[in-house]
Design a protein around this motif. Structure first.
Motif, PDB file in Angstrom:
ATOM      1  N   ALA A   1      58.100  -5.557  33.362  1.00  0.00           N
ATOM      2  CA  ALA A   1      57.652  -6.858  33.869  1.00  0.00           C
ATOM      3  C   ALA A   1      58.541  -7.405  34.993  1.00  0.00           C
ATOM      4  N   PRO A   2      59.883  -7.300  34.908  1.00  0.00           N
ATOM      5  CA  PRO A   2      60.711  -7.861  35.993  1.00  0.00           C
ATOM      6  C   PRO A   2      60.416  -7.275  37.366  1.00  0.00           C
ATOM      7  N   PHE A   3      59.937  -6.028  37.411  1.00  0.00           N
ATOM      8  CA  PHE A   3      59.706  -5.372  38.696  1.00  0.00           C
ATOM      9  C   PHE A   3      58.386  -5.796  39.341  1.00  0.00           C
ATOM     10  N   SER A   4      57.583  -6.583  38.643  1.00  0.00           N
ATOM     11  CA  SER A   4      56.279  -6.990  39.163  1.00  0.00           C
ATOM     12  C   SER A   4      56.324  -8.315  39.915  1.00  0.00           C
ATOM     13  N   PHE A   5      57.470  -8.988  39.901  1.00  0.00           N
ATOM     14  CA  PHE A   5      57.598 -10.270  40.573  1.00  0.00           C
ATOM     15  C   PHE A   5      58.371 -10.101  41.877  1.00  0.00           C
ATOM     16  N   GLY A   6      57.895 -10.766  42.923  1.00  0.00           N
ATOM     17  CA  GLY A   6      58.524 -10.652  44.224  1.00  0.00           C
ATOM     18  C   GLY A   6      59.955 -11.156  44.242  1.00  0.00           C
ATOM     19  N   PHE A   7      60.226 -12.274  43.565  1.00  0.00           N
ATOM     20  CA  PHE A   7      61.580 -12.817  43.575  1.00  0.00           C
ATOM     21  C   PHE A   7      62.551 -11.910  42.833  1.00  0.00           C
ATOM     22  N   MET A   8      62.060 -11.186  41.812  1.00  0.00           N
ATOM     23  CA  MET A   8      62.924 -10.239  41.120  1.00  0.00           C
ATOM     24  C   MET A   8      63.166  -8.999  41.965  1.00  0.00           C
ATOM     25  N   GLN A   9      62.165  -8.576  42.713  1.00  0.00           N
ATOM     26  CA  GLN A   9      62.347  -7.434  43.602  1.00  0.00           C
ATOM     27  C   GLN A   9      63.399  -7.731  44.663  1.00  0.00           C
ATOM     28  N   ASN A  10      63.359  -8.950  45.212  1.00  0.00           N
ATOM     29  CA  ASN A  10      64.379  -9.345  46.185  1.00  0.00           C
ATOM     30  C   ASN A  10      65.762  -9.405  45.531  1.00  0.00           C
ATOM     31  N   ALA A  11      65.816  -9.861  44.281  1.00  0.00           N
ATOM     32  CA  ALA A  11      67.094  -9.931  43.566  1.00  0.00           C
ATOM     33  C   ALA A  11      67.674  -8.537  43.350  1.00  0.00           C
ATOM     34  N   PHE A  12      66.819  -7.588  42.961  1.00  0.00           N
ATOM     35  CA  PHE A  12      67.287  -6.205  42.797  1.00  0.00           C
ATOM     36  C   PHE A  12      67.753  -5.629  44.134  1.00  0.00           C
ATOM     37  N   LEU A  13      67.030  -5.952  45.201  1.00  0.00           N
ATOM     38  CA  LEU A  13      67.359  -5.406  46.509  1.00  0.00           C
ATOM     39  C   LEU A  13      68.698  -5.935  47.012  1.00  0.00           C
ATOM     40  N   ILE A  14      68.933  -7.234  46.883  1.00  0.00           N
ATOM     41  CA  ILE A  14      70.208  -7.771  47.356  1.00  0.00           C
ATOM     42  C   ILE A  14      71.362  -7.310  46.459  1.00  0.00           C
ATOM     43  N   SER A  15      71.059  -7.000  45.200  1.00  0.00           N
ATOM     44  CA  SER A  15      72.085  -6.435  44.320  1.00  0.00           C
ATOM     45  C   SER A  15      72.565  -5.089  44.851  1.00  0.00           C
ATOM     46  N   ILE A  16      71.624  -4.266  45.276  1.00  0.00           N
ATOM     47  CA  ILE A  16      71.980  -2.961  45.830  1.00  0.00           C
ATOM     48  C   ILE A  16      72.742  -3.122  47.139  1.00  0.00           C
ATOM     49  N   ILE A  17      72.309  -4.081  47.965  1.00  0.00           N
ATOM     50  CA  ILE A  17      72.902  -4.269  49.288  1.00  0.00           C
ATOM     51  C   ILE A  17      74.365  -4.691  49.196  1.00  0.00           C
ATOM     52  N   VAL A  18      74.636  -5.740  48.412  1.00  0.00           N
ATOM     53  CA  VAL A  18      75.996  -6.304  48.403  1.00  0.00           C
ATOM     54  C   VAL A  18      76.949  -5.536  47.497  1.00  0.00           C
ATOM     55  N   SER A  19      76.416  -4.674  46.617  1.00  0.00           N
ATOM     56  CA  SER A  19      77.301  -3.946  45.702  1.00  0.00           C
ATOM     57  C   SER A  19      78.187  -2.947  46.431  1.00  0.00           C
ATOM     58  N   VAL A  20      77.704  -2.399  47.547  1.00  0.00           N
ATOM     59  CA  VAL A  20      78.480  -1.377  48.265  1.00  0.00           C
ATOM     60  C   VAL A  20      79.728  -1.963  48.930  1.00  0.00           C
ATOM     61  N   PRO A  21      79.600  -2.976  49.805  1.00  0.00           N
ATOM     62  CA  PRO A  21      80.820  -3.487  50.450  1.00  0.00           C
ATOM     63  C   PRO A  21      81.768  -4.182  49.485  1.00  0.00           C
TER      64      PRO A  21
END
Length: 282
Positions: free
Chosen positions: A8-28
């Motif tokens: 269910a969390p992957f079906s919402f746009g705001f959760m998809q953005n949250a997962f995406l920014i998690s991946i982005i900022v985790s590296v630096p």
């Protein structure tokens, strides 16, 4: 729970953005945390993360990009800390505490004195579920620049962290490395504003490197292990917050803290076993 509920969390746009920014900022954040841990700059990360608040408020007052104000304030804090610690008898950690608490106080006073649409809770603790496309692009560009710089210069930065005198004797520009690391720190905090806010950003900047330090011996291995740990914790924390009805950023920090405790206990057990083995061999 059935599969539909788990997905269910992957079906919402705001959760998809949250997962995406998690991946982005985790590296630096993970890469930078290794250098902060090795250099003993945990308090510097805390200082800069708190000190960007007046820059954000001033940028709002003058109609400038908030990220520009945050970066300028972060660099001002870092430079002021270095200057005061070099030209006074006060120790660096004391200077950091004075500077960051002073700038944070200025930021709070400025914030309550002007009318702004920015919610203070979102600035302090992040608003991962409200991240929009522009914030994703901004965080992505900053994260890419910082990550590339750290990967290309990791050996020079490592030598500078361990022995600045040796780094200078080797022909490296110690000043450039010093302020380059401070600039990377300020930029990374700017990138994590939407995800973790000012208060919780320090968790992302310290915990991954501390965990990797307990798990591995090689610094090169420490870099990618910290990235894996940080990314896993951020994705898991964001996912769990959906079912716990909690804010993602605090949930992520709690998971990182739990992983650190497990890594610490594991290291203690290994050390004790090694000591008993040496005793037995005697």
């Amino acid at each position: 729970m059935d599969l539909q509920t788990l997905l269910a969390p992957f079906s919402f746009g705001f959760m998809q953005n949250a997962f995406l920014i998690s991946i982005i900022v985790s590296v630096p954040t993970a890469l930078l945390s290794c250098f902060l841990v090795m250099k003993g700059w945990a308090l510097m990360g805390d200082a800069v993360s708190h000190a960007v608040l007046p820059g954000i408020v001033l940028a709002y007052i003058f109609g400038l990009p908030l990220l520009l104000g945050a970066f300028a304030a972060g660099m001002t804090c870092a430079i002021a800390t270095g200057y005061l610690s070099t030209n006074s008898r006060v120790k660096e950690d004391t200077v950091m505490g004075v500077v960051f608490s002073g700038m944070f106080g200025v930021g709070i006073v400025l914030y309550v004195s002007v009318e702004t649409n920015a919610h203070l809770d979102h600035i302090l603790f992040g608003n991962m579920l409200g991240v929009d496309g522009q914030e994703l692009w901004t965080a992505g560009l900053i994260s890419a620049v910082v990550a590339i710089m750290l990967v290309l210069k990791w050996k020079d930065l490592l030598l500078h962290s361990f022995d600045p005198a040796q780094a200078q004797a080797s022909g490296l520009s110690v000043t450039a490395l010093h302020y380059g690391l401070l600039a990377a720190l300020s930029l990374t905090i700017v990138a994590t504003l939407s995800a973790a806010g000012l208060i919780l950003a320090i968790g992302l900047l310290i915990a991954p490197g501390a965990i990797a330090f307990l798990l591995v011996r090689s610094f090169a291995t420490m870099l990618w292990v910290s990235v894996l740990v940080c990314m896993a914790a951020m994705l898991l924390g964001t996912y769990a917050s959906f079912f716990l009805d909690s804010a993602p950023a605090p949930t992520i920090v709690l998971i990182l803290s739990a992983i650190f405790v497990v890594a610490f206990v594991r290291r203690q057990v290994q050390t004790r076993r090694a000591s008993l083995k040496r005793i037995g061999q005697r």
